[in-house]
Design a protein around this motif. Structure first.
Motif, PDB file in Angstrom:
ATOM      1  N   GLN A 144      -0.446  16.069   4.480  1.00 34.74           N
ATOM      2  CA  GLN A 144       0.928  16.089   3.965  1.00 34.74           C
ATOM      3  C   GLN A 144       1.773  17.121   4.696  1.00 34.74           C
ATOM      4  O   GLN A 144       2.953  16.908   4.915  1.00 34.74           O
ATOM      5  N   THR A 145       1.158  18.237   5.086  1.00 37.05           N
ATOM      6  CA  THR A 145       1.893  19.253   5.848  1.00 37.05           C
ATOM      7  C   THR A 145       2.299  18.689   7.207  1.00 37.05           C
ATOM      8  O   THR A 145       3.426  18.898   7.666  1.00 37.05           O
ATOM      9  N   SER A 146       1.401  17.963   7.840  1.00 35.79           N
ATOM     10  CA  SER A 146       1.689  17.357   9.138  1.00 35.79           C
ATOM     11  C   SER A 146       2.769  16.288   9.038  1.00 35.79           C
ATOM     12  O   SER A 146       3.592  16.138   9.940  1.00 35.79           O
ATOM     13  N   LEU A 147       2.764  15.535   7.938  1.00 31.36           N
ATOM     14  CA  LEU A 147       3.743  14.464   7.758  1.00 31.36           C
ATOM     15  C   LEU A 147       5.137  14.993   7.443  1.00 31.36           C
ATOM     16  O   LEU A 147       6.136  14.407   7.849  1.00 31.36           O
ATOM     17  N   GLY A 148       5.243  16.056   6.706  1.00 30.34           N
ATOM     18  CA  GLY A 148       6.540  16.539   6.248  1.00 30.34           C
ATOM     19  C   GLY A 148       6.908  15.862   4.931  1.00 30.34           C
ATOM     20  O   GLY A 148       6.045  15.336   4.225  1.00 30.34           O
ATOM     21  N   ASP A 149       8.189  15.852   4.596  1.00 29.95           N
ATOM     22  CA  ASP A 149       8.650  15.324   3.309  1.00 29.95           C
ATOM     23  C   ASP A 149       8.365  13.829   3.191  1.00 29.95           C
ATOM     24  O   ASP A 149       8.909  13.016   3.942  1.00 29.95           O
ATOM     25  N   VAL A 150       7.526  13.471   2.228  1.00 30.72           N
ATOM     26  CA  VAL A 150       7.163  12.070   2.013  1.00 30.72           C
ATOM     27  C   VAL A 150       8.289  11.376   1.251  1.00 30.72           C
ATOM     28  O   VAL A 150       8.763  11.865   0.229  1.00 30.72           O
ATOM     29  N   VAL A 151       8.723  10.205   1.773  1.00 25.81           N
ATOM     30  CA  VAL A 151       9.825   9.464   1.162  1.00 25.81           C
ATOM     31  C   VAL A 151       9.394   8.106   0.606  1.00 25.81           C
ATOM     32  O   VAL A 151      10.129   7.492  -0.174  1.00 25.81           O
ATOM     33  N   PHE A 152       8.212   7.625   1.000  1.00 28.82           N
ATOM     34  CA  PHE A 152       7.736   6.328   0.517  1.00 28.82           C
ATOM     35  C   PHE A 152       6.213   6.293   0.561  1.00 28.82           C
ATOM     36  O   PHE A 152       5.610   6.786   1.510  1.00 28.82           O
ATOM     37  N   VAL A 153       5.604   5.702  -0.479  1.00 26.10           N
ATOM     38  CA  VAL A 153       4.156   5.524  -0.518  1.00 26.10           C
ATOM     39  C   VAL A 153       3.856   4.074  -0.871  1.00 26.10           C
ATOM     40  O   VAL A 153       4.355   3.560  -1.882  1.00 26.10           O
ATOM     41  N   GLU A 154       3.090   3.420  -0.032  1.00 30.73           N
ATOM     42  CA  GLU A 154       2.585   2.080  -0.344  1.00 30.73           C
ATOM     43  C   GLU A 154       1.242   2.287  -1.031  1.00 30.73           C
ATOM     44  O   GLU A 154       0.285   2.734  -0.403  1.00 30.73           O
ATOM     45  N   ILE A 155       1.205   2.002  -2.337  1.00 26.38           N
ATOM     46  CA  ILE A 155      -0.024   2.237  -3.090  1.00 26.38           C
ATOM     47  C   ILE A 155      -0.944   1.015  -2.994  1.00 26.38           C
ATOM     48  O   ILE A 155      -0.476  -0.104  -2.843  1.00 26.38           O
ATOM     49  N   PRO A 156      -2.251   1.247  -3.087  1.00 22.30           N
ATOM     50  CA  PRO A 156      -3.220   0.150  -2.984  1.00 22.30           C
ATOM     51  C   PRO A 156      -3.122  -0.827  -4.160  1.00 22.30           C
ATOM     52  O   PRO A 156      -2.718  -0.458  -5.259  1.00 22.30           O
ATOM     53  N   GLU A 157      -3.518  -2.058  -3.903  1.00 22.85           N
ATOM     54  CA  GLU A 157      -3.502  -3.117  -4.907  1.00 22.85           C
ATOM     55  C   GLU A 157      -4.725  -2.998  -5.825  1.00 22.85           C
ATOM     56  O   GLU A 157      -5.861  -2.981  -5.348  1.00 22.85           O
ATOM     57  N   GLU A 158      -4.486  -2.919  -7.119  1.00 26.64           N
ATOM     58  CA  GLU A 158      -5.578  -2.828  -8.082  1.00 26.64           C
ATOM     59  C   GLU A 158      -6.377  -4.129  -8.103  1.00 26.64           C
ATOM     60  O   GLU A 158      -5.817  -5.217  -7.953  1.00 26.64           O
ATOM     61  N   GLY A 159      -7.697  -4.007  -8.278  1.00 21.88           N
ATOM     62  CA  GLY A 159      -8.570  -5.167  -8.338  1.00 21.88           C
ATOM     63  C   GLY A 159      -9.080  -5.625  -6.977  1.00 21.88           C
ATOM     64  O   GLY A 159      -9.942  -6.493  -6.894  1.00 21.88           O
ATOM     65  N   LYS A 160      -8.562  -5.035  -5.932  1.00 24.91           N
ATOM     66  CA  LYS A 160      -8.960  -5.417  -4.571  1.00 24.91           C
ATOM     67  C   LYS A 160     -10.280  -4.738  -4.197  1.00 24.91           C
ATOM     68  O   LYS A 160     -10.481  -3.573  -4.486  1.00 24.91           O
TER      69      LYS A 160
END
Length: 173
Positions: free
Chosen positions: A76-92
């Motif tokens: 997260q430090t390397s990425l900087g300010d996070v503006v969007f997260v694609e979360i994993p699909e449940e049940g997959k």
């Protein structure tokens, strides 16, 4: 399912008597779970501490064999300010190293890979509205998903904290 858990502790103790004082290091706790499948009994062993990948994911497995997954503070430090997260699909069902999501920041985007094989049983929907949780709390509230491990040996192969820190500090990184 029945579980036997050795309580979490790690310390040095002094043993008195015999041939003088001796220092003994207590190993980190081990979690062993027993699962019945038909007439067979399978034992699974988990170390109760976090493990890490070279791709900067962490996983913390509980005594039910469910691993909470996220990205490390280093990531997260390397990425900087996070503006969007694609979360994993449940049940997959995922295999180790499968792409399970992505994190986008003002500086870059990064794919997230499954540290182990198993079923994604829960995703952190809080990240949809508050992607900044990845920055403020990457290794607790900013978790991405929970995976029910299908192959516990994969967990044992991951890096412990010391080896992960060495990897982050290495020139090859």
């Amino acid at each position: 399912m029945s579980f036997t858990t050795l309580r979490s502790f790690s310390s040095k103790i002094t043993v008195l008597g015999g041939f003088g004082n001796k220092r003994v290091h207590i190993r980190p706790p081990i979690i062993i779970s027993a699962t019945n499948f038909g007439n067979s009994l399978f034992l699974r062993q988990y170390s109760s501490k976090k493990k890490y990948t070279e791709e900067h994911e962490w996983i913390d497995v509980d005594d039910d064999g469910i691993g909470t997954v996220g990205i490390t503070d280093y990531a997260q430090t390397s990425l900087g300010d996070v503006v969007f997260v694609e979360i994993p699909e449940e049940g997959k069902f995922v295999k180790k190293s499968d792409n399970i999501g992505a994190v986008e920041s003002v500086k870059a985007a990064s794919d997230i890979y499954a540290p182990v094989s198993g079923e994604i049983i829960k995703s952190n929907s809080n990240l949809t509205d508050k992607p900044s949780l990845i920055n403020s709390s990457p290794e607790s509230d900013g978790w991405l998903c929970k995976i029910k491990l299908s192959n516990p040996d994969e967990f044992k192969e991951l890096l412990d904290k010391q080896k992960y820190e060495e990897w982050c500090n290495s020139e090859s990184h």
